[in-house]
Scaffold this motif. Structure first.
Motif, mmCIF file in Angstrom:
data_model
loop_
_atom_site.group_PDB
_atom_site.id
_atom_site.type_symbol
_atom_site.label_atom_id
_atom_site.label_comp_id
_atom_site.label_asym_id
_atom_site.label_seq_id
_atom_site.Cartn_x
_atom_site.Cartn_y
_atom_site.Cartn_z
ATOM 1 N N GLY A 35 0.821 -1.201 0.000
ATOM 2 C CA GLY A 35 0.000 0.000 0.000
ATOM 3 C C GLY A 35 0.856 1.253 0.000
ATOM 4 O O GLY A 35 1.976 1.252 0.525
ATOM 5 N N TRP A 36 0.320 2.275 -0.605
ATOM 6 C CA TRP A 36 0.911 3.610 -0.506
ATOM 7 C C TRP A 36 -0.040 4.466 0.313
ATOM 8 O O TRP A 36 -1.235 4.543 0.006
ATOM 9 N N PHE A 37 0.488 5.085 1.347
ATOM 10 C CA PHE A 37 -0.271 5.967 2.218
ATOM 11 C C PHE A 37 0.358 7.354 2.158
ATOM 12 O O PHE A 37 1.504 7.520 1.733
ATOM 13 N N ARG A 38 -0.383 8.333 2.632
ATOM 14 C CA ARG A 38 0.181 9.668 2.755
ATOM 15 C C ARG A 38 -0.387 10.340 3.994
ATOM 16 O O ARG A 38 -1.479 10.014 4.448
ATOM 17 N N GLN A 39 0.401 11.271 4.499
ATOM 18 C CA GLN A 39 -0.044 12.056 5.648
ATOM 19 C C GLN A 39 0.437 13.490 5.459
ATOM 20 O O GLN A 39 1.639 13.743 5.366
ATOM 21 N N ALA A 40 -0.532 14.384 5.414
ATOM 22 C CA ALA A 40 -0.251 15.811 5.305
ATOM 23 C C ALA A 40 -0.269 16.413 6.709
ATOM 24 O O ALA A 40 -0.900 15.865 7.614
ATOM 25 N N PRO A 41 0.399 17.528 6.908
ATOM 26 C CA PRO A 41 0.426 18.159 8.230
ATOM 27 C C PRO A 41 -0.983 18.444 8.742
ATOM 28 O O PRO A 41 -1.814 18.999 8.016
ATOM 29 N N GLY A 42 -1.239 18.022 9.962
ATOM 30 C CA GLY A 42 -2.533 18.267 10.571
ATOM 31 C C GLY A 42 -3.650 17.370 10.096
ATOM 32 O O GLY A 42 -4.804 17.549 10.495
ATOM 33 N N LYS A 43 -3.323 16.416 9.243
ATOM 34 C CA LYS A 43 -4.346 15.510 8.720
ATOM 35 C C LYS A 43 -4.025 14.069 9.096
ATOM 36 O O LYS A 43 -2.883 13.729 9.399
ATOM 37 N N GLU A 44 -5.048 13.237 9.032
ATOM 38 C CA GLU A 44 -4.854 11.818 9.326
ATOM 39 C C GLU A 44 -4.188 11.126 8.130
ATOM 40 O O GLU A 44 -4.336 11.535 6.982
ATOM 41 N N ARG A 45 -3.500 10.057 8.440
ATOM 42 C CA ARG A 45 -2.924 9.224 7.395
ATOM 43 C C ARG A 45 -4.050 8.598 6.578
ATOM 44 O O ARG A 45 -5.070 8.174 7.127
ATOM 45 N N GLU A 46 -3.853 8.524 5.278
ATOM 46 C CA GLU A 46 -4.877 7.937 4.411
ATOM 47 C C GLU A 46 -4.210 7.060 3.358
ATOM 48 O O GLU A 46 -3.089 7.329 2.930
ATOM 49 N N ILE A 47 -4.947 6.043 2.974
ATOM 50 C CA ILE A 47 -4.434 5.202 1.906
ATOM 51 C C ILE A 47 -4.646 5.907 0.579
ATOM 52 O O ILE A 47 -5.672 6.555 0.352
ATOM 53 N N VAL A 48 -3.659 5.811 -0.279
ATOM 54 C CA VAL A 48 -3.720 6.384 -1.611
ATOM 55 C C VAL A 48 -4.026 5.294 -2.634
ATOM 56 O O VAL A 48 -4.912 5.453 -3.479
ATOM 57 N N ALA A 49 -3.296 4.200 -2.543
ATOM 58 C CA ALA A 49 -3.460 3.098 -3.489
ATOM 59 C C ALA A 49 -2.876 1.837 -2.880
ATOM 60 O O ALA A 49 -2.044 1.903 -1.969
#
Length: 126
Positions: A35-49
């Motif tokens: 899986g590829w995940f991302r986390q932006a400042p102040g946001k929750e981690r989310e799956i991308v693909a």
């Protein structure tokens, strides 16, 4: 011991492209998911693909459908995330992760993933 090493992040203008790579070692599971995940400042981690390593079945978050493509090269034990038409809201730290459990689908919760890379920063300027 599974090790994941991401590369390919950087600074790109909106509308541009980047390709992330995740080199994996120690993958001995029968049918893992990458899986590829991302986390932006102040946001929750989310799956991308995500991609099932054996079948190649994929999953994409709605926010990236049609813009991002996940793939894997089994011979190189490497997964890729090709990102196009990048937007400023794609700015985040991107992580690859492995779910070692054999399932028929790509699981979307990061809690299901057992191994994580160190992350690579992607910054999209407007």
């Amino acid at each position: 011991q599974v090790q994941l090493v991401e590369s390919g992040g950087g600074l790109v203008q909106a509308g541009g492209f980047l390709r992330l790579s995740c080199a994996a070692s120690g993958l001995t599971f029968s049918s893992p998911t990458m899986g590829w995940f991302r986390q932006a400042p102040g946001k929750e981690r989310e799956i991308v693909a995500g991609i099932k390593w054996r079948s190649g079945n994929t999953y994409y978050a709605d926010s990236v459908k049609g813009r991002f493509t996940i793939s894997r090269d089994s011979a190189k034990n490497t997964a890729y995330l090709q990102m196009g038409s990048l937007k400023p809201e794609d700015t985040a730290v991107y992580y690859c992760a492995v779910d070692r459990v054999t399932t028929g689908i790509v699981r979307k919760s990061g809690d299901s993933y057992d191994y994580w890379g160190q992350g690579t920063q992607v910054t999209v300027s407007s």
